[in-house]
Design an enzyme around this catalytic site. Structure first.
Site, PDB file in Angstrom:
ATOM      1  N   PRO A 128     -24.898   2.691   8.123  1.00  0.00           N
ATOM      2  CA  PRO A 128     -25.379   1.580   7.639  1.00  0.00           C
ATOM      3  C   PRO A 128     -24.486   0.356   7.554  1.00  0.00           C
ATOM      4  O   PRO A 128     -25.104  -0.620   7.927  1.00  0.00           O
ATOM      5  CB  PRO A 128     -25.865   2.174   5.947  1.00  0.00           C
ATOM      6  CG  PRO A 128     -25.828   3.828   6.207  1.00  0.00           C
ATOM      7  CD  PRO A 128     -25.004   3.927   7.443  1.00  0.00           C
ATOM      8  N   GLY A 131     -21.845  -0.780  12.289  1.00  0.00           N
ATOM      9  CA  GLY A 131     -22.406  -0.651  13.664  1.00  0.00           C
ATOM     10  C   GLY A 131     -21.401  -1.253  14.556  1.00  0.00           C
ATOM     11  O   GLY A 131     -20.557  -0.472  15.138  1.00  0.00           O
ATOM     12  N   ILE A 157     -29.359   7.672  15.134  1.00  0.00           N
ATOM     13  CA  ILE A 157     -28.657   8.795  16.019  1.00  0.00           C
ATOM     14  C   ILE A 157     -29.781   8.908  17.057  1.00  0.00           C
ATOM     15  O   ILE A 157     -30.644   9.991  16.557  1.00  0.00           O
ATOM     16  CB  ILE A 157     -28.053   9.705  15.194  1.00  0.00           C
ATOM     17  CG1 ILE A 157     -26.891   9.155  14.342  1.00  0.00           C
ATOM     18  CG2 ILE A 157     -27.433  10.818  15.999  1.00  0.00           C
ATOM     19  CD1 ILE A 157     -26.029   8.398  14.751  1.00  0.00           C
ATOM     20  N   THR A 158     -29.510   8.780  18.165  1.00  0.00           N
ATOM     21  CA  THR A 158     -30.271   9.516  19.362  1.00  0.00           C
ATOM     22  C   THR A 158     -30.215  10.962  19.399  1.00  0.00           C
ATOM     23  O   THR A 158     -29.003  11.484  19.219  1.00  0.00           O
ATOM     24  CB  THR A 158     -29.841   8.832  20.708  1.00  0.00           C
ATOM     25  OG1 THR A 158     -29.854   7.541  20.638  1.00  0.00           O
ATOM     26  CG2 THR A 158     -30.690   9.151  21.851  1.00  0.00           C
ATOM     27  N   GLU A 363     -24.719   1.363  22.082  1.00  0.00           N
ATOM     28  CA  GLU A 363     -23.636   1.581  22.882  1.00  0.00           C
ATOM     29  C   GLU A 363     -22.769   0.290  22.884  1.00  0.00           C
ATOM     30  O   GLU A 363     -22.194   0.183  24.081  1.00  0.00           O
ATOM     31  CB  GLU A 363     -23.654   2.293  24.399  1.00  0.00           C
ATOM     32  CG  GLU A 363     -24.499   3.656  23.713  1.00  0.00           C
ATOM     33  CD  GLU A 363     -24.126   4.811  24.956  1.00  0.00           C
ATOM     34  OE1 GLU A 363     -23.208   4.788  25.801  1.00  0.00           O
ATOM     35  OE2 GLU A 363     -24.995   5.797  24.927  1.00  0.00           O
TER      36      GLU A 363
HETATM   37  N1  CAA Z   1      -9.998   3.240  24.909  1.00  0.00           N
HETATM   38  C1  CAA Z   1      -9.258   3.761  24.093  1.00  0.00           C
HETATM   39  N2  CAA Z   1      -8.539   3.261  22.918  1.00  0.00           N
HETATM   40  C2  CAA Z   1      -9.328   2.069  22.584  1.00  0.00           C
HETATM   41  C3  CAA Z   1     -10.433   1.525  23.434  1.00  0.00           C
HETATM   42  C4  CAA Z   1     -10.646   2.105  24.680  1.00  0.00           C
HETATM   43  N3  CAA Z   1     -11.577   1.495  25.399  1.00  0.00           N
HETATM   44  N4  CAA Z   1     -10.788   0.470  22.675  1.00  0.00           N
HETATM   45  C5  CAA Z   1     -10.298   0.535  21.422  1.00  0.00           C
HETATM   46  N5  CAA Z   1      -9.256   1.156  21.631  1.00  0.00           N
HETATM   47  C6  CAA Z   1      -8.358   1.739  20.636  1.00  0.00           C
HETATM   48  C7  CAA Z   1      -7.059   0.413  20.264  1.00  0.00           C
HETATM   49  O1  CAA Z   1      -6.283   0.768  21.172  1.00  0.00           O
HETATM   50  C8  CAA Z   1      -6.847   0.927  18.886  1.00  0.00           C
HETATM   51  O2  CAA Z   1      -5.801   1.641  18.730  1.00  0.00           O
HETATM   52  P1  CAA Z   1      -4.283   1.541  18.432  1.00  0.00           P
HETATM   53  O3  CAA Z   1      -4.237   0.497  17.154  1.00  0.00           O
HETATM   54  O4  CAA Z   1      -3.866   2.770  18.211  1.00  0.00           O
HETATM   55  O5  CAA Z   1      -3.596   0.808  19.641  1.00  0.00           O
HETATM   56  C9  CAA Z   1      -8.170   1.051  18.130  1.00  0.00           C
HETATM   57  O6  CAA Z   1      -8.869   1.692  19.291  1.00  0.00           O
HETATM   58  C10 CAA Z   1      -8.671  -0.096  17.441  1.00  0.00           C
HETATM   59  O7  CAA Z   1      -9.104  -0.873  18.391  1.00  0.00           O
HETATM   60  P2  CAA Z   1      -9.267  -2.558  18.037  1.00  0.00           P
HETATM   61  O8  CAA Z   1      -8.209  -3.093  17.221  1.00  0.00           O
HETATM   62  O9  CAA Z   1      -9.710  -3.311  19.212  1.00  0.00           O
HETATM   63  O10 CAA Z   1     -10.604  -2.468  16.949  1.00  0.00           O
HETATM   64  P3  CAA Z   1     -11.521  -3.502  16.570  1.00  0.00           P
HETATM   65  O11 CAA Z   1     -11.730  -3.312  15.235  1.00  0.00           O
HETATM   66  O12 CAA Z   1     -11.052  -4.890  16.752  1.00  0.00           O
HETATM   67  O13 CAA Z   1     -13.036  -3.151  17.459  1.00  0.00           O
HETATM   68  C11 CAA Z   1     -14.578  -2.997  19.165  1.00  0.00           C
HETATM   69  C12 CAA Z   1     -12.950  -2.936  18.549  1.00  0.00           C
HETATM   70  C13 CAA Z   1     -14.390  -2.971  20.612  1.00  0.00           C
HETATM   71  C14 CAA Z   1     -15.294  -3.928  18.685  1.00  0.00           C
HETATM   72  C15 CAA Z   1     -15.051  -1.607  18.683  1.00  0.00           C
HETATM   73  O14 CAA Z   1     -15.150  -1.587  17.355  1.00  0.00           O
HETATM   74  C16 CAA Z   1     -16.371  -1.336  19.410  1.00  0.00           C
HETATM   75  O15 CAA Z   1     -16.501  -1.016  20.361  1.00  0.00           O
HETATM   76  N6  CAA Z   1     -17.534  -1.490  18.451  1.00  0.00           N
HETATM   77  C17 CAA Z   1     -18.882  -1.224  18.987  1.00  0.00           C
HETATM   78  C18 CAA Z   1     -19.193   0.088  18.690  1.00  0.00           C
HETATM   79  C19 CAA Z   1     -20.387   0.807  19.568  1.00  0.00           C
HETATM   80  O16 CAA Z   1     -20.342   0.719  20.723  1.00  0.00           O
HETATM   81  N7  CAA Z   1     -21.346   1.645  18.978  1.00  0.00           N
HETATM   82  C20 CAA Z   1     -22.224   2.021  19.458  1.00  0.00           C
HETATM   83  C21 CAA Z   1     -22.689   3.274  18.819  1.00  0.00           C
HETATM   84  S1  CAA Z   1     -23.188   4.685  19.646  1.00  0.00           S
HETATM   85  C22 CAA Z   1     -24.923   4.548  20.223  1.00  0.00           C
HETATM   86  O17 CAA Z   1     -25.235   3.403  20.233  1.00  0.00           O
HETATM   87  C23 CAA Z   1     -25.187   5.857  20.754  1.00  0.00           C
HETATM   88  C24 CAA Z   1     -26.637   6.086  20.985  1.00  0.00           C
HETATM   89  O18 CAA Z   1     -27.007   6.915  20.244  1.00  0.00           O
HETATM   90  C25 CAA Z   1     -27.314   5.681  22.293  1.00  0.00           C
END
Ligand code: CAA
Length: 379
Positions: A128, A131, A157-158, A363
């Site tokens: 909640p 996201g 959740i899908t 995603e």
């Molecule tokens: N691969 C590996 N590690 C990664 C990475 C990647 N692609 N992206 C980030 N990381 C790691 C970073 O290296 C960091 O680790 P360290 O500190 O150890 O180096 C850690 O993750 C945190 O990264 P950030 O500091 O960049 O984190 P942030 O808070 O700024 O957030 C973000 C990054 C990209 C915004 C991330 O929060 C994000 O992707 N948010 C969206 C979430 C999402 O996609 N949700 C979808 C839900 S699932 C869904 O929809 C499924 C369904 O049912 C269809």
């Protein structure tokens, strides 16, 4: 860039096209109306080998490449995006992560059944209040020696009620922030694990989307994926591949709407001629065709990167950002070309328009893709 397809890839593409026409099309409108999960259709997808497409055959998968997966996603999504998201989550968010980071025991116990489609999997990250800001996990997995105690709620959740195995992301050590997060495998039926009501959605209404509630659920430590604290990295790495699947879904939705609009424009007459003879319509079709081909190249490039072992964080995010924008714009125009008929369910384009919207949200929203892209080009 050479995207000519191998004989095997062409066969996969044709098999997916045939499946979509014969199995998905006949009742797609009824399933959407009734929010009915495509149970029989998903069973058949499993028999075709489409639920574990990239998994090694020794774990029950089809051992195919990402480009084959993308081709199949595109064809299914032209007809039924509800079914294609079920397939995408199972392939990219569940099978891939388990195969890549799971223990041998986890693979034997869970992956084999999920890859063959005997059971389905779900990926549980969103909450909640977490996201887009995925590091702000409120669900906790408290370390109790040989097991964790899981508490919290997951949202949107899908495969929420149709899955049997759930990969749940939860905070173990708050002090360590995202480095204190774990990914745990939870089985349906575990004591304290409750499935919330089904969401009543704008689009992809055939897929089942639920909240999940965990109340003191005991999860053995042997069900943790990777080292302690690997959960957030696991989620990010898994989602990077998932985004290619959703980009392919968006591409398919756009291409499906375009094909319907093209056909309709050659049949429908106005002012004494087929509407495709009016430049106002022909120019729309020209834009749609161009945009879809550009999206296709981005999607195939991301799949190629993954297959070649090249980093695909950037190409996957670009593919999803662009393909989902094209899906939205193309489906709106497809409805417009259909005029009054476009507003009627029988013509399919209104459903494709409603389905397109989610590709800009799940995603990782389009705004999140822009964060990933801008960080990548500015680093
Ligand atoms: N691969 C590996 N590690 C990664 C990475 C990647 N692609 N992206 C980030 N990381 C790691 C970073 O290296 C960091 O680790 P360290 O500190 O150890 O180096 C850690 O993750 C945190 O990264 P950030 O500091 O960049 O984190 P942030 O808070 O700024 O957030 C973000 C990054 C990209 C915004 C991330 O929060 C994000 O992707 N948010 C969206 C979430 C999402 O996609 N949700 C979808 C839900 S699932 C869904 O929809 C499924 C369904 O049912 C269809």
């Amino acid at each position: 860039m050479d995207f000519s397809l191998t004989e095997e890839q062409k066969l996969i593409q044709q098999a997916a096209k045939d499946f979509a026409q014969t199995e998905l099309l006949p009742e797609v409108i009824e399933r959407d109306d009734a929010q009915r999960f495509p149970e029989e259709e998903v069973k058949k997808l499993g028999e075709l080998g489409f639920l574990g497409m990239m998994v090694d055959p020794k774990y029950g998968g089809s051992g195919l490449d990402t480009l084959s997966y993308v081709l199949a996603m595109e064809e299914l999504s032209k007809i039924d995006a509800s079914t294609s998201v079920i397939m995408s989550v199972n392939n990219s968010l569940v099978c891939w992560g388990l195969e890549k980071f799971g223990t041998e025991e986890q693979k034997e116990k869970y992956l084999t059944k999920i890859a063959t489609g005997e059971i389905l999997g779900a990926f549980c990250l969103s909450e909640p209040e977490a996201g887009s800001d995925a590091t702000s996990q409120r669900t906790t997995a408290i370390d109790q020696g040989d097991h964790y105690i899981l508490n919290g709620t997951k949202n949107w959740i899908t495969n929420g009620s149709s899955a049997s195995v759930y990969i749940v992301i939860a905070q173990t050590d708050k002090e360590k922030k995202h480095r204190g997060i774990n990914a745990l495998i939870v089985e349906k039926g575990a004591e304290g694990f409750e499935i919330g009501p089904k969401e009543n959605k704008l689009g992809i209404r055939g897929s089942d989307t639920h909240s999940l509630i965990f109340n003191d659920v005991k999860v053995p430590k042997s069900n943790r994926i990777g080292e302690d604290g690997f959960g957030f990295k696991f989620a990010m790495k898994t989602l990077a591949g998932g985004r290619i699947g959703i980009a392919a879904q968006a591409l398919g939705i756009a291409a499906g709407a375009y094909e319907l609009a093209l056909k309709y424009s050659k049949e429908r007459k106005a002012f004494g001629t087929e509407i495709s003879n009016h430049q106002a319509i022909a120019f729309k079709l020209a834009d749609m065709h161009t945009d879809i081909q550009a999206a296709r190249l981005l999607v195939y490039q991301a799949a190629r990167d993954k297959d070649n072992g090249t980093n695909y964080d950037l190409s996957g995010a670009m593919a999803k950002l662009y393909a989902s924008k094209v899906a939205m714009e193309t489906t709106v125009e497809a409805v417009q070309i259909h005029g009054g008929n476009g507003f009627v369910k029988d013509y399919h384009v209104e459903r494709l328009m409603r389905d397109a919207k989610i590709t800009q949200i799940y995603e990782g929203t389009s705004e999140i893709q822009k964060i990933v892209i801008s960080r990548s080009i500015l680093q």
